[in-house]
Design a protein around this motif. Structure first.
Motif, PDB file in Angstrom:
ATOM      1  N   LYS A   1       0.836  -1.202   0.000  1.00  0.00           N
ATOM      2  CA  LYS A   1       0.000   0.000   0.000  1.00  0.00           C
ATOM      3  C   LYS A   1       0.869   1.250   0.000  1.00  0.00           C
ATOM      4  N   THR A   2       0.326   2.312  -0.565  1.00  0.00           N
ATOM      5  CA  THR A   2       0.985   3.603  -0.463  1.00  0.00           C
ATOM      6  C   THR A   2       0.897   4.078   0.992  1.00  0.00           C
ATOM      7  N   PRO A   3       1.844   4.915   1.426  1.00  0.00           N
ATOM      8  CA  PRO A   3       1.923   5.227   2.861  1.00  0.00           C
ATOM      9  C   PRO A   3       0.754   6.016   3.412  1.00  0.00           C
ATOM     10  N   GLU A   4       0.096   6.854   2.592  1.00  0.00           N
ATOM     11  CA  GLU A   4      -1.021   7.665   3.065  1.00  0.00           C
ATOM     12  C   GLU A   4      -2.119   7.659   2.007  1.00  0.00           C
ATOM     13  N   THR A   5      -3.375   7.604   2.473  1.00  0.00           N
ATOM     14  CA  THR A   5      -4.496   7.562   1.528  1.00  0.00           C
ATOM     15  C   THR A   5      -5.674   8.439   1.934  1.00  0.00           C
ATOM     16  N   ALA A   6      -5.611   9.080   3.096  1.00  0.00           N
ATOM     17  CA  ALA A   6      -6.769   9.824   3.593  1.00  0.00           C
ATOM     18  C   ALA A   6      -7.175  10.951   2.642  1.00  0.00           C
ATOM     19  N   ASN A   7      -6.213  11.609   2.015  1.00  0.00           N
ATOM     20  CA  ASN A   7      -6.514  12.734   1.125  1.00  0.00           C
ATOM     21  C   ASN A   7      -6.895  12.297  -0.281  1.00  0.00           C
ATOM     22  N   GLY A   8      -6.528  11.085  -0.666  1.00  0.00           N
ATOM     23  CA  GLY A   8      -6.780  10.603  -2.018  1.00  0.00           C
ATOM     24  C   GLY A   8      -5.714   9.620  -2.439  1.00  0.00           C
ATOM     25  N   ARG A   9      -5.911   9.012  -3.580  1.00  0.00           N
ATOM     26  CA  ARG A   9      -5.026   7.942  -4.024  1.00  0.00           C
ATOM     27  C   ARG A   9      -4.342   8.286  -5.341  1.00  0.00           C
ATOM     28  N   PRO A  10      -3.273   7.534  -5.680  1.00  0.00           N
ATOM     29  CA  PRO A  10      -2.501   7.846  -6.897  1.00  0.00           C
ATOM     30  C   PRO A  10      -3.314   7.688  -8.176  1.00  0.00           C
ATOM     31  N   THR A  11      -2.915   8.469  -9.195  1.00  0.00           N
ATOM     32  CA  THR A  11      -3.577   8.384 -10.499  1.00  0.00           C
ATOM     33  C   THR A  11      -2.598   8.153 -11.645  1.00  0.00           C
ATOM     34  N   GLY A  12      -1.330   7.903 -11.352  1.00  0.00           N
ATOM     35  CA  GLY A  12      -0.352   7.669 -12.412  1.00  0.00           C
ATOM     36  C   GLY A  12       0.835   6.874 -11.903  1.00  0.00           C
ATOM     37  N   MET A  13       1.414   6.037 -12.775  1.00  0.00           N
ATOM     38  CA  MET A  13       2.580   5.232 -12.409  1.00  0.00           C
ATOM     39  C   MET A  13       3.388   4.914 -13.651  1.00  0.00           C
ATOM     40  N   ILE A  14       4.691   4.670 -13.446  1.00  0.00           N
ATOM     41  CA  ILE A  14       5.541   4.131 -14.502  1.00  0.00           C
ATOM     42  C   ILE A  14       6.659   3.354 -13.847  1.00  0.00           C
ATOM     43  N   PHE A  15       7.138   2.322 -14.529  1.00  0.00           N
ATOM     44  CA  PHE A  15       8.254   1.533 -14.012  1.00  0.00           C
ATOM     45  C   PHE A  15       9.527   1.936 -14.733  1.00  0.00           C
ATOM     46  N   ASP A  16      10.535   2.339 -13.964  1.00  0.00           N
ATOM     47  CA  ASP A  16      11.847   2.685 -14.498  1.00  0.00           C
ATOM     48  C   ASP A  16      12.695   1.419 -14.489  1.00  0.00           C
ATOM     49  N   GLY A  17      12.805   0.779 -15.657  1.00  0.00           N
ATOM     50  CA  GLY A  17      13.520  -0.487 -15.740  1.00  0.00           C
ATOM     51  C   GLY A  17      15.009  -0.365 -15.510  1.00  0.00           C
ATOM     52  N   GLN A  18      15.577   0.807 -15.817  1.00  0.00           N
ATOM     53  CA  GLN A  18      17.012   0.989 -15.634  1.00  0.00           C
ATOM     54  C   GLN A  18      17.377   1.013 -14.155  1.00  0.00           C
ATOM     55  N   ARG A  19      16.591   1.723 -13.361  1.00  0.00           N
ATOM     56  CA  ARG A  19      16.843   1.796 -11.918  1.00  0.00           C
ATOM     57  C   ARG A  19      16.055   0.753 -11.132  1.00  0.00           C
ATOM     58  N   LYS A  20      15.152   0.063 -11.809  1.00  0.00           N
ATOM     59  CA  LYS A  20      14.278  -0.912 -11.163  1.00  0.00           C
ATOM     60  C   LYS A  20      13.462  -0.259 -10.059  1.00  0.00           C
ATOM     61  N   ARG A  21      12.779   0.825 -10.463  1.00  0.00           N
ATOM     62  CA  ARG A  21      11.949   1.580  -9.532  1.00  0.00           C
ATOM     63  C   ARG A  21      10.550   1.757 -10.108  1.00  0.00           C
ATOM     64  N   LEU A  22       9.553   1.606  -9.251  1.00  0.00           N
ATOM     65  CA  LEU A  22       8.192   1.971  -9.606  1.00  0.00           C
ATOM     66  C   LEU A  22       7.983   3.406  -9.136  1.00  0.00           C
ATOM     67  N   LEU A  23       7.701   4.305 -10.071  1.00  0.00           N
ATOM     68  CA  LEU A  23       7.490   5.716  -9.769  1.00  0.00           C
ATOM     69  C   LEU A  23       5.986   5.981  -9.744  1.00  0.00           C
ATOM     70  N   VAL A  24       5.510   6.547  -8.634  1.00  0.00           N
ATOM     71  CA  VAL A  24       4.078   6.672  -8.397  1.00  0.00           C
ATOM     72  C   VAL A  24       3.707   8.146  -8.222  1.00  0.00           C
ATOM     73  N   ALA A  25       2.721   8.597  -8.992  1.00  0.00           N
ATOM     74  CA  ALA A  25       2.177   9.942  -8.830  1.00  0.00           C
ATOM     75  C   ALA A  25       1.223   9.927  -7.638  1.00  0.00           C
ATOM     76  N   ASP A  26       1.719  10.312  -6.476  1.00  0.00           N
ATOM     77  CA  ASP A  26       0.910  10.332  -5.255  1.00  0.00           C
ATOM     78  C   ASP A  26       0.110  11.632  -5.260  1.00  0.00           C
ATOM     79  N   THR A  27      -0.947  11.605  -6.059  1.00  0.00           N
ATOM     80  CA  THR A  27      -1.648  12.787  -6.549  1.00  0.00           C
ATOM     81  C   THR A  27      -1.985  13.800  -5.464  1.00  0.00           C
ATOM     82  N   HIS A  28      -2.640  13.371  -4.410  1.00  0.00           N
ATOM     83  CA  HIS A  28      -3.181  14.288  -3.415  1.00  0.00           C
ATOM     84  C   HIS A  28      -2.211  14.571  -2.271  1.00  0.00           C
ATOM     85  N   TYR A  29      -0.986  14.087  -2.412  1.00  0.00           N
ATOM     86  CA  TYR A  29       0.083  14.422  -1.462  1.00  0.00           C
ATOM     87  C   TYR A  29       1.214  15.184  -2.151  1.00  0.00           C
ATOM     88  N   TYR A  30       0.959  15.655  -3.379  1.00  0.00           N
ATOM     89  CA  TYR A  30       1.828  16.615  -4.074  1.00  0.00           C
ATOM     90  C   TYR A  30       3.245  16.084  -4.282  1.00  0.00           C
TER      91      TYR A  30
END
Length: 331
Positions: A99-128
């Motif tokens: 789970k994402t660390p906080e959800t009270a304000n809202g949830r993510p609306t975008g994601m992409i996987f960076d295969g070079q760094r092996k990272r999932l990048l998440v647009a945590d929309t309502h936490y700026y």
């Protein structure tokens, strides 16, 4: 601001009469797909070879999934309105959940996987902010970008999506008080910004989905019902062009929420409002379309995104049907 208060979430209530009208107007498509055993596709619509997922809170189920990413092994990362990130193989078999660390304000609306760094990048929309996770779900705090509401460099309104280029620069979109794109270097330091709220070209109203292909950044300018693209080979972007406008015909859009680029250079656009997927040339000339409002295989109900895997299969996030549908691209 939460997704339930966003007027676009209830923009297109399902209506059987309207569904038939849309199909007659050409809102569904022409792609020839592999048949789904035991199921019949909607009239004039593409036939998925796989449909999986259902409403629920247990592993493998969804509650209005909002974003999807894919890694080099064709594993799918999907976040829904509970804030859960679930990982599946390309056939829909559940692998892991966090789970994402906080959800009270809202949830993510975008994601992409960076295969070079092996990272999932998440647009945590309502936490700026943009969050970074390992593929196994461990958060990487030192790679976070943002976290402060504002319109200054490195501050955000509501974050929509992330893209990255070959050098590792991050491009982050936002909507609300400032509809713009910000560019950060591989260490997360601010480089430049552009856009702003407006209807004219080179401005945005909810740049919901971003995708980098070579030196080109593609932007689904959702509430302007169009696609814009920029040359990002230099620090300061150069506008290339824009195509599309509000409508139901091929080459027109109604809230394009997802975008991806096929290996042949064609562009796939997922429309939340028209409840379909279009395939277009890089200059915006329509090639094909599939989907229609509904609940059956090949039909869509307010889809939010799509990704293309290594076998050129298109996975469509059929959000309000709480599922994923998979289609083969011809050719």
């Amino acid at each position: 601001m939460d997704e339930t208060s966003d007027r676009r979430d209830t923009l297109m209530p399902l209506d059987r009469r309207n569904a038939i009208r849309r199909m007659l107007l050409g809102a569904s498509g022409t792609l020839a797909m592999s048949p789904l055993s035991g199921c019949v596709a909607s009239a004039m619509g593409g036939t998925p070879d796989l449909v999986w997922g259902r409403r629920g809170l247990s592993d493998g189920r969804f509650l209005k999934p909002r974003a999807m990413a894919i890694d080099p092994e064709d594993q799918l990362y999907i976040v829904d309105t509970t804030g859960r990130i679930q990982v599946f193989d390309a056939d829909g078999q559940h692998l892991r959940t966090w789970k994402t660390p906080e959800t009270a304000n809202g949830r993510p609306t975008g994601m992409i996987f960076d295969g070079q760094r092996k990272r999932l990048l998440v647009a945590d929309t309502h936490y700026y902010r943009m969050l970074a996770f390992t593929a196994e779900g461990e958060i990487v705090p030192e790679e976070q970008i943002g976290g402060t509401s504002g319109d200054g460099p490195g501050e955000f309104a509501f974050v929509t999506d992330i893209a990255f280029d070959a050098s590792g620069c991050r491009f982050i979109g936002e909507y609300g008080a400032s509809d713009r794109i910000q560019r950060f270097d591989p260490d997360g330091q601010f480089m430049t910004q552009w856009g702003g709220t407006g209807r004219e070209i080179q401005r945005f109203v909810r740049p919901q989905s971003l995708m980098v292909d070579g030196d080109t950044l593609w932007i689904a300018d959702a509430c302007n019902h169009r696609v814009q693209r920029y040359d990002i080979s230099q620090t300061e972007p150069k506008w290339i062009g824009s195509w599309g406008h509000e409508g139901k015909q091929l080459g027109e859009f109604y809230y394009p929420y997802g975008i991806d680029i096929d290996e042949d250079g064609t562009v796939l656009v997922c429309e939340y409002g028209n409840q379909r997927v279009q395939r277009l040339t890089p200059d915006g000339d329509p090639i094909a379309s599939w989907g229609a409002p509904g609940h059956g295989p090949g039909q869509l109900y307010q889809p939010w995104g799509l990704v293309i895997d290594s076998k050129r299969r298109v996975h469509v996030l059929d959000s309000n049907n709480h599922r994923v549908q998979r289609f083969y691209l011809p050719g």
